[in-house]
Scaffold this motif. Sequence first.
Motif, PDB file in Angstrom:
ATOM      1  N   VAL A  60      -6.766 -47.289  16.306  1.00  0.00           N
ATOM      2  CA  VAL A  60      -6.497 -48.640  15.821  1.00  0.00           C
ATOM      3  C   VAL A  60      -7.740 -49.197  15.153  1.00  0.00           C
ATOM      4  O   VAL A  60      -8.857 -48.780  15.435  1.00  0.00           O
ATOM      5  N   LYS A  61      -7.525 -50.116  14.239  1.00  0.00           N
ATOM      6  CA  LYS A  61      -8.604 -50.881  13.627  1.00  0.00           C
ATOM      7  C   LYS A  61      -8.247 -52.350  13.790  1.00  0.00           C
ATOM      8  O   LYS A  61      -7.111 -52.744  13.559  1.00  0.00           O
ATOM      9  N   ASN A  62      -9.179 -53.148  14.219  1.00  0.00           N
ATOM     10  CA  ASN A  62      -8.980 -54.598  14.269  1.00  0.00           C
ATOM     11  C   ASN A  62      -9.490 -55.193  12.972  1.00  0.00           C
ATOM     12  O   ASN A  62     -10.441 -54.697  12.380  1.00  0.00           O
ATOM     13  N   LEU A  63      -8.870 -56.258  12.557  1.00  0.00           N
ATOM     14  CA  LEU A  63      -9.338 -57.021  11.417  1.00  0.00           C
ATOM     15  C   LEU A  63      -9.708 -58.391  11.948  1.00  0.00           C
ATOM     16  O   LEU A  63      -8.868 -59.105  12.487  1.00  0.00           O
ATOM     17  N   VAL A  64     -10.980 -58.729  11.826  1.00  0.00           N
ATOM     18  CA  VAL A  64     -11.492 -59.972  12.403  1.00  0.00           C
ATOM     19  C   VAL A  64     -12.047 -60.851  11.284  1.00  0.00           C
ATOM     20  O   VAL A  64     -12.769 -60.377  10.406  1.00  0.00           O
ATOM     21  N   LYS A  65     -11.688 -62.127  11.334  1.00  0.00           N
ATOM     22  CA  LYS A  65     -12.184 -63.102  10.361  1.00  0.00           C
ATOM     23  C   LYS A  65     -13.103 -64.069  11.098  1.00  0.00           C
ATOM     24  O   LYS A  65     -12.679 -64.741  12.041  1.00  0.00           O
ATOM     25  N   ASP A  66     -14.365 -64.154  10.675  1.00  0.00           N
ATOM     26  CA  ASP A  66     -15.297 -65.051  11.360  1.00  0.00           C
ATOM     27  C   ASP A  66     -15.154 -66.482  10.852  1.00  0.00           C
ATOM     28  O   ASP A  66     -14.355 -66.767   9.958  1.00  0.00           O
ATOM     29  N   GLN A  67     -15.927 -67.388  11.406  1.00  0.00           N
ATOM     30  CA  GLN A  67     -15.802 -68.809  11.074  1.00  0.00           C
ATOM     31  C   GLN A  67     -16.159 -69.117   9.624  1.00  0.00           C
ATOM     32  O   GLN A  67     -15.805 -70.167   9.102  1.00  0.00           O
ATOM     33  N   ASN A  68     -16.841 -68.195   8.952  1.00  0.00           N
ATOM     34  CA  ASN A  68     -17.188 -68.383   7.548  1.00  0.00           C
ATOM     35  C   ASN A  68     -16.171 -67.746   6.609  1.00  0.00           C
ATOM     36  O   ASN A  68     -16.369 -67.723   5.405  1.00  0.00           O
ATOM     37  N   GLY A  69     -15.104 -67.179   7.190  1.00  0.00           N
ATOM     38  CA  GLY A  69     -14.075 -66.552   6.378  1.00  0.00           C
ATOM     39  C   GLY A  69     -14.387 -65.126   5.976  1.00  0.00           C
ATOM     40  O   GLY A  69     -13.721 -64.551   5.130  1.00  0.00           O
ATOM     41  N   VAL A  70     -15.411 -64.542   6.593  1.00  0.00           N
ATOM     42  CA  VAL A  70     -15.804 -63.166   6.284  1.00  0.00           C
ATOM     43  C   VAL A  70     -15.060 -62.217   7.217  1.00  0.00           C
ATOM     44  O   VAL A  70     -15.035 -62.420   8.432  1.00  0.00           O
ATOM     45  N   TYR A  71     -14.453 -61.186   6.637  1.00  0.00           N
ATOM     46  CA  TYR A  71     -13.695 -60.220   7.417  1.00  0.00           C
ATOM     47  C   TYR A  71     -14.557 -59.028   7.809  1.00  0.00           C
ATOM     48  O   TYR A  71     -15.447 -58.625   7.074  1.00  0.00           O
ATOM     49  N   SER A  72     -14.252 -58.453   8.956  1.00  0.00           N
ATOM     50  CA  SER A  72     -14.849 -57.188   9.370  1.00  0.00           C
ATOM     51  C   SER A  72     -13.760 -56.371  10.056  1.00  0.00           C
ATOM     52  O   SER A  72     -12.728 -56.907  10.468  1.00  0.00           O
ATOM     53  N   SER A  73     -13.995 -55.083  10.169  1.00  0.00           N
ATOM     54  CA  SER A  73     -13.014 -54.195  10.769  1.00  0.00           C
ATOM     55  C   SER A  73     -13.715 -53.300  11.786  1.00  0.00           C
ATOM     56  O   SER A  73     -14.012 -52.141  11.514  1.00  0.00           O
ATOM     57  N   ILE A  86      -5.109 -53.580  22.322  1.00  0.00           N
ATOM     58  CA  ILE A  86      -5.772 -54.274  21.217  1.00  0.00           C
ATOM     59  C   ILE A  86      -5.760 -55.770  21.470  1.00  0.00           C
ATOM     60  O   ILE A  86      -4.901 -56.293  22.158  1.00  0.00           O
ATOM     61  N   LYS A  87      -6.724 -56.429  20.888  1.00  0.00           N
ATOM     62  CA  LYS A  87      -6.824 -57.883  20.970  1.00  0.00           C
ATOM     63  C   LYS A  87      -6.147 -58.462  19.726  1.00  0.00           C
ATOM     64  O   LYS A  87      -6.388 -57.992  18.626  1.00  0.00           O
ATOM     65  N   VAL A  88      -5.309 -59.455  19.914  1.00  0.00           N
ATOM     66  CA  VAL A  88      -4.696 -60.140  18.788  1.00  0.00           C
ATOM     67  C   VAL A  88      -4.794 -61.636  19.021  1.00  0.00           C
ATOM     68  O   VAL A  88      -5.007 -62.096  20.139  1.00  0.00           O
ATOM     69  N   GLY A  89      -4.627 -62.397  17.959  1.00  0.00           N
ATOM     70  CA  GLY A  89      -4.660 -63.854  18.076  1.00  0.00           C
ATOM     71  C   GLY A  89      -5.989 -64.412  17.620  1.00  0.00           C
ATOM     72  O   GLY A  89      -6.931 -63.689  17.330  1.00  0.00           O
ATOM     73  N   ASN A  90      -6.032 -65.718  17.544  1.00  0.00           N
ATOM     74  CA  ASN A  90      -7.217 -66.435  17.037  1.00  0.00           C
ATOM     75  C   ASN A  90      -7.608 -65.872  15.700  1.00  0.00           C
ATOM     76  O   ASN A  90      -6.879 -65.955  14.741  1.00  0.00           O
ATOM     77  N   ASP A  91      -8.778 -65.265  15.612  1.00  0.00           N
ATOM     78  CA  ASP A  91      -9.290 -64.733  14.344  1.00  0.00           C
ATOM     79  C   ASP A  91      -9.109 -63.239  14.213  1.00  0.00           C
ATOM     80  O   ASP A  91      -9.656 -62.620  13.314  1.00  0.00           O
TER      81      ASP A  91
END
Length: 93
Positions: A60-73, A86-91
Motif C-alpha cells: 500500500v501507499k498512503n497519500l498525505v496532504k500537509d497543512q501547506n497543501g503539499v502531498y507526500s506518499s 492503513i490510516k485513512v481520514g483527515n489529511d
Amino acid sequence: MKFILQYFKDHPTHVWQDFYDAYLATPCEELKNLYKPAKANIKPSITTLQGKLSEPNENVKNLVKDQNGVYSSPDLPVGTDLKITIKVGNDTI
C-alpha cells in the motif's frame, strides 16, 4: 464572498485555480488533479504498486496532504496474510 476573500488573504500567492481545486472541484476533478506533477503526482506510486502485483502479500501507499497543501506518499510496511492496516481520514487518502 467573504470566505473567498479570506482565502486569498490567508494564501496571497494562490491563484483562482488553487481555490477552485480546494473548494469547488468535483470528485472526478479532484482525482484527476492528483495525477498532476504540480499537485500530488501519484502516478509514480501507482506504477510502483503495479510492479508488486505478483508479490504474495499486500502492499500500500498512503497519500498525505500537509497543512501547506503539499502531498507526500510515505512507504508503509508490507502486509501479511493478505491483509494490511492503513490510516485513512483527515489529511490521509
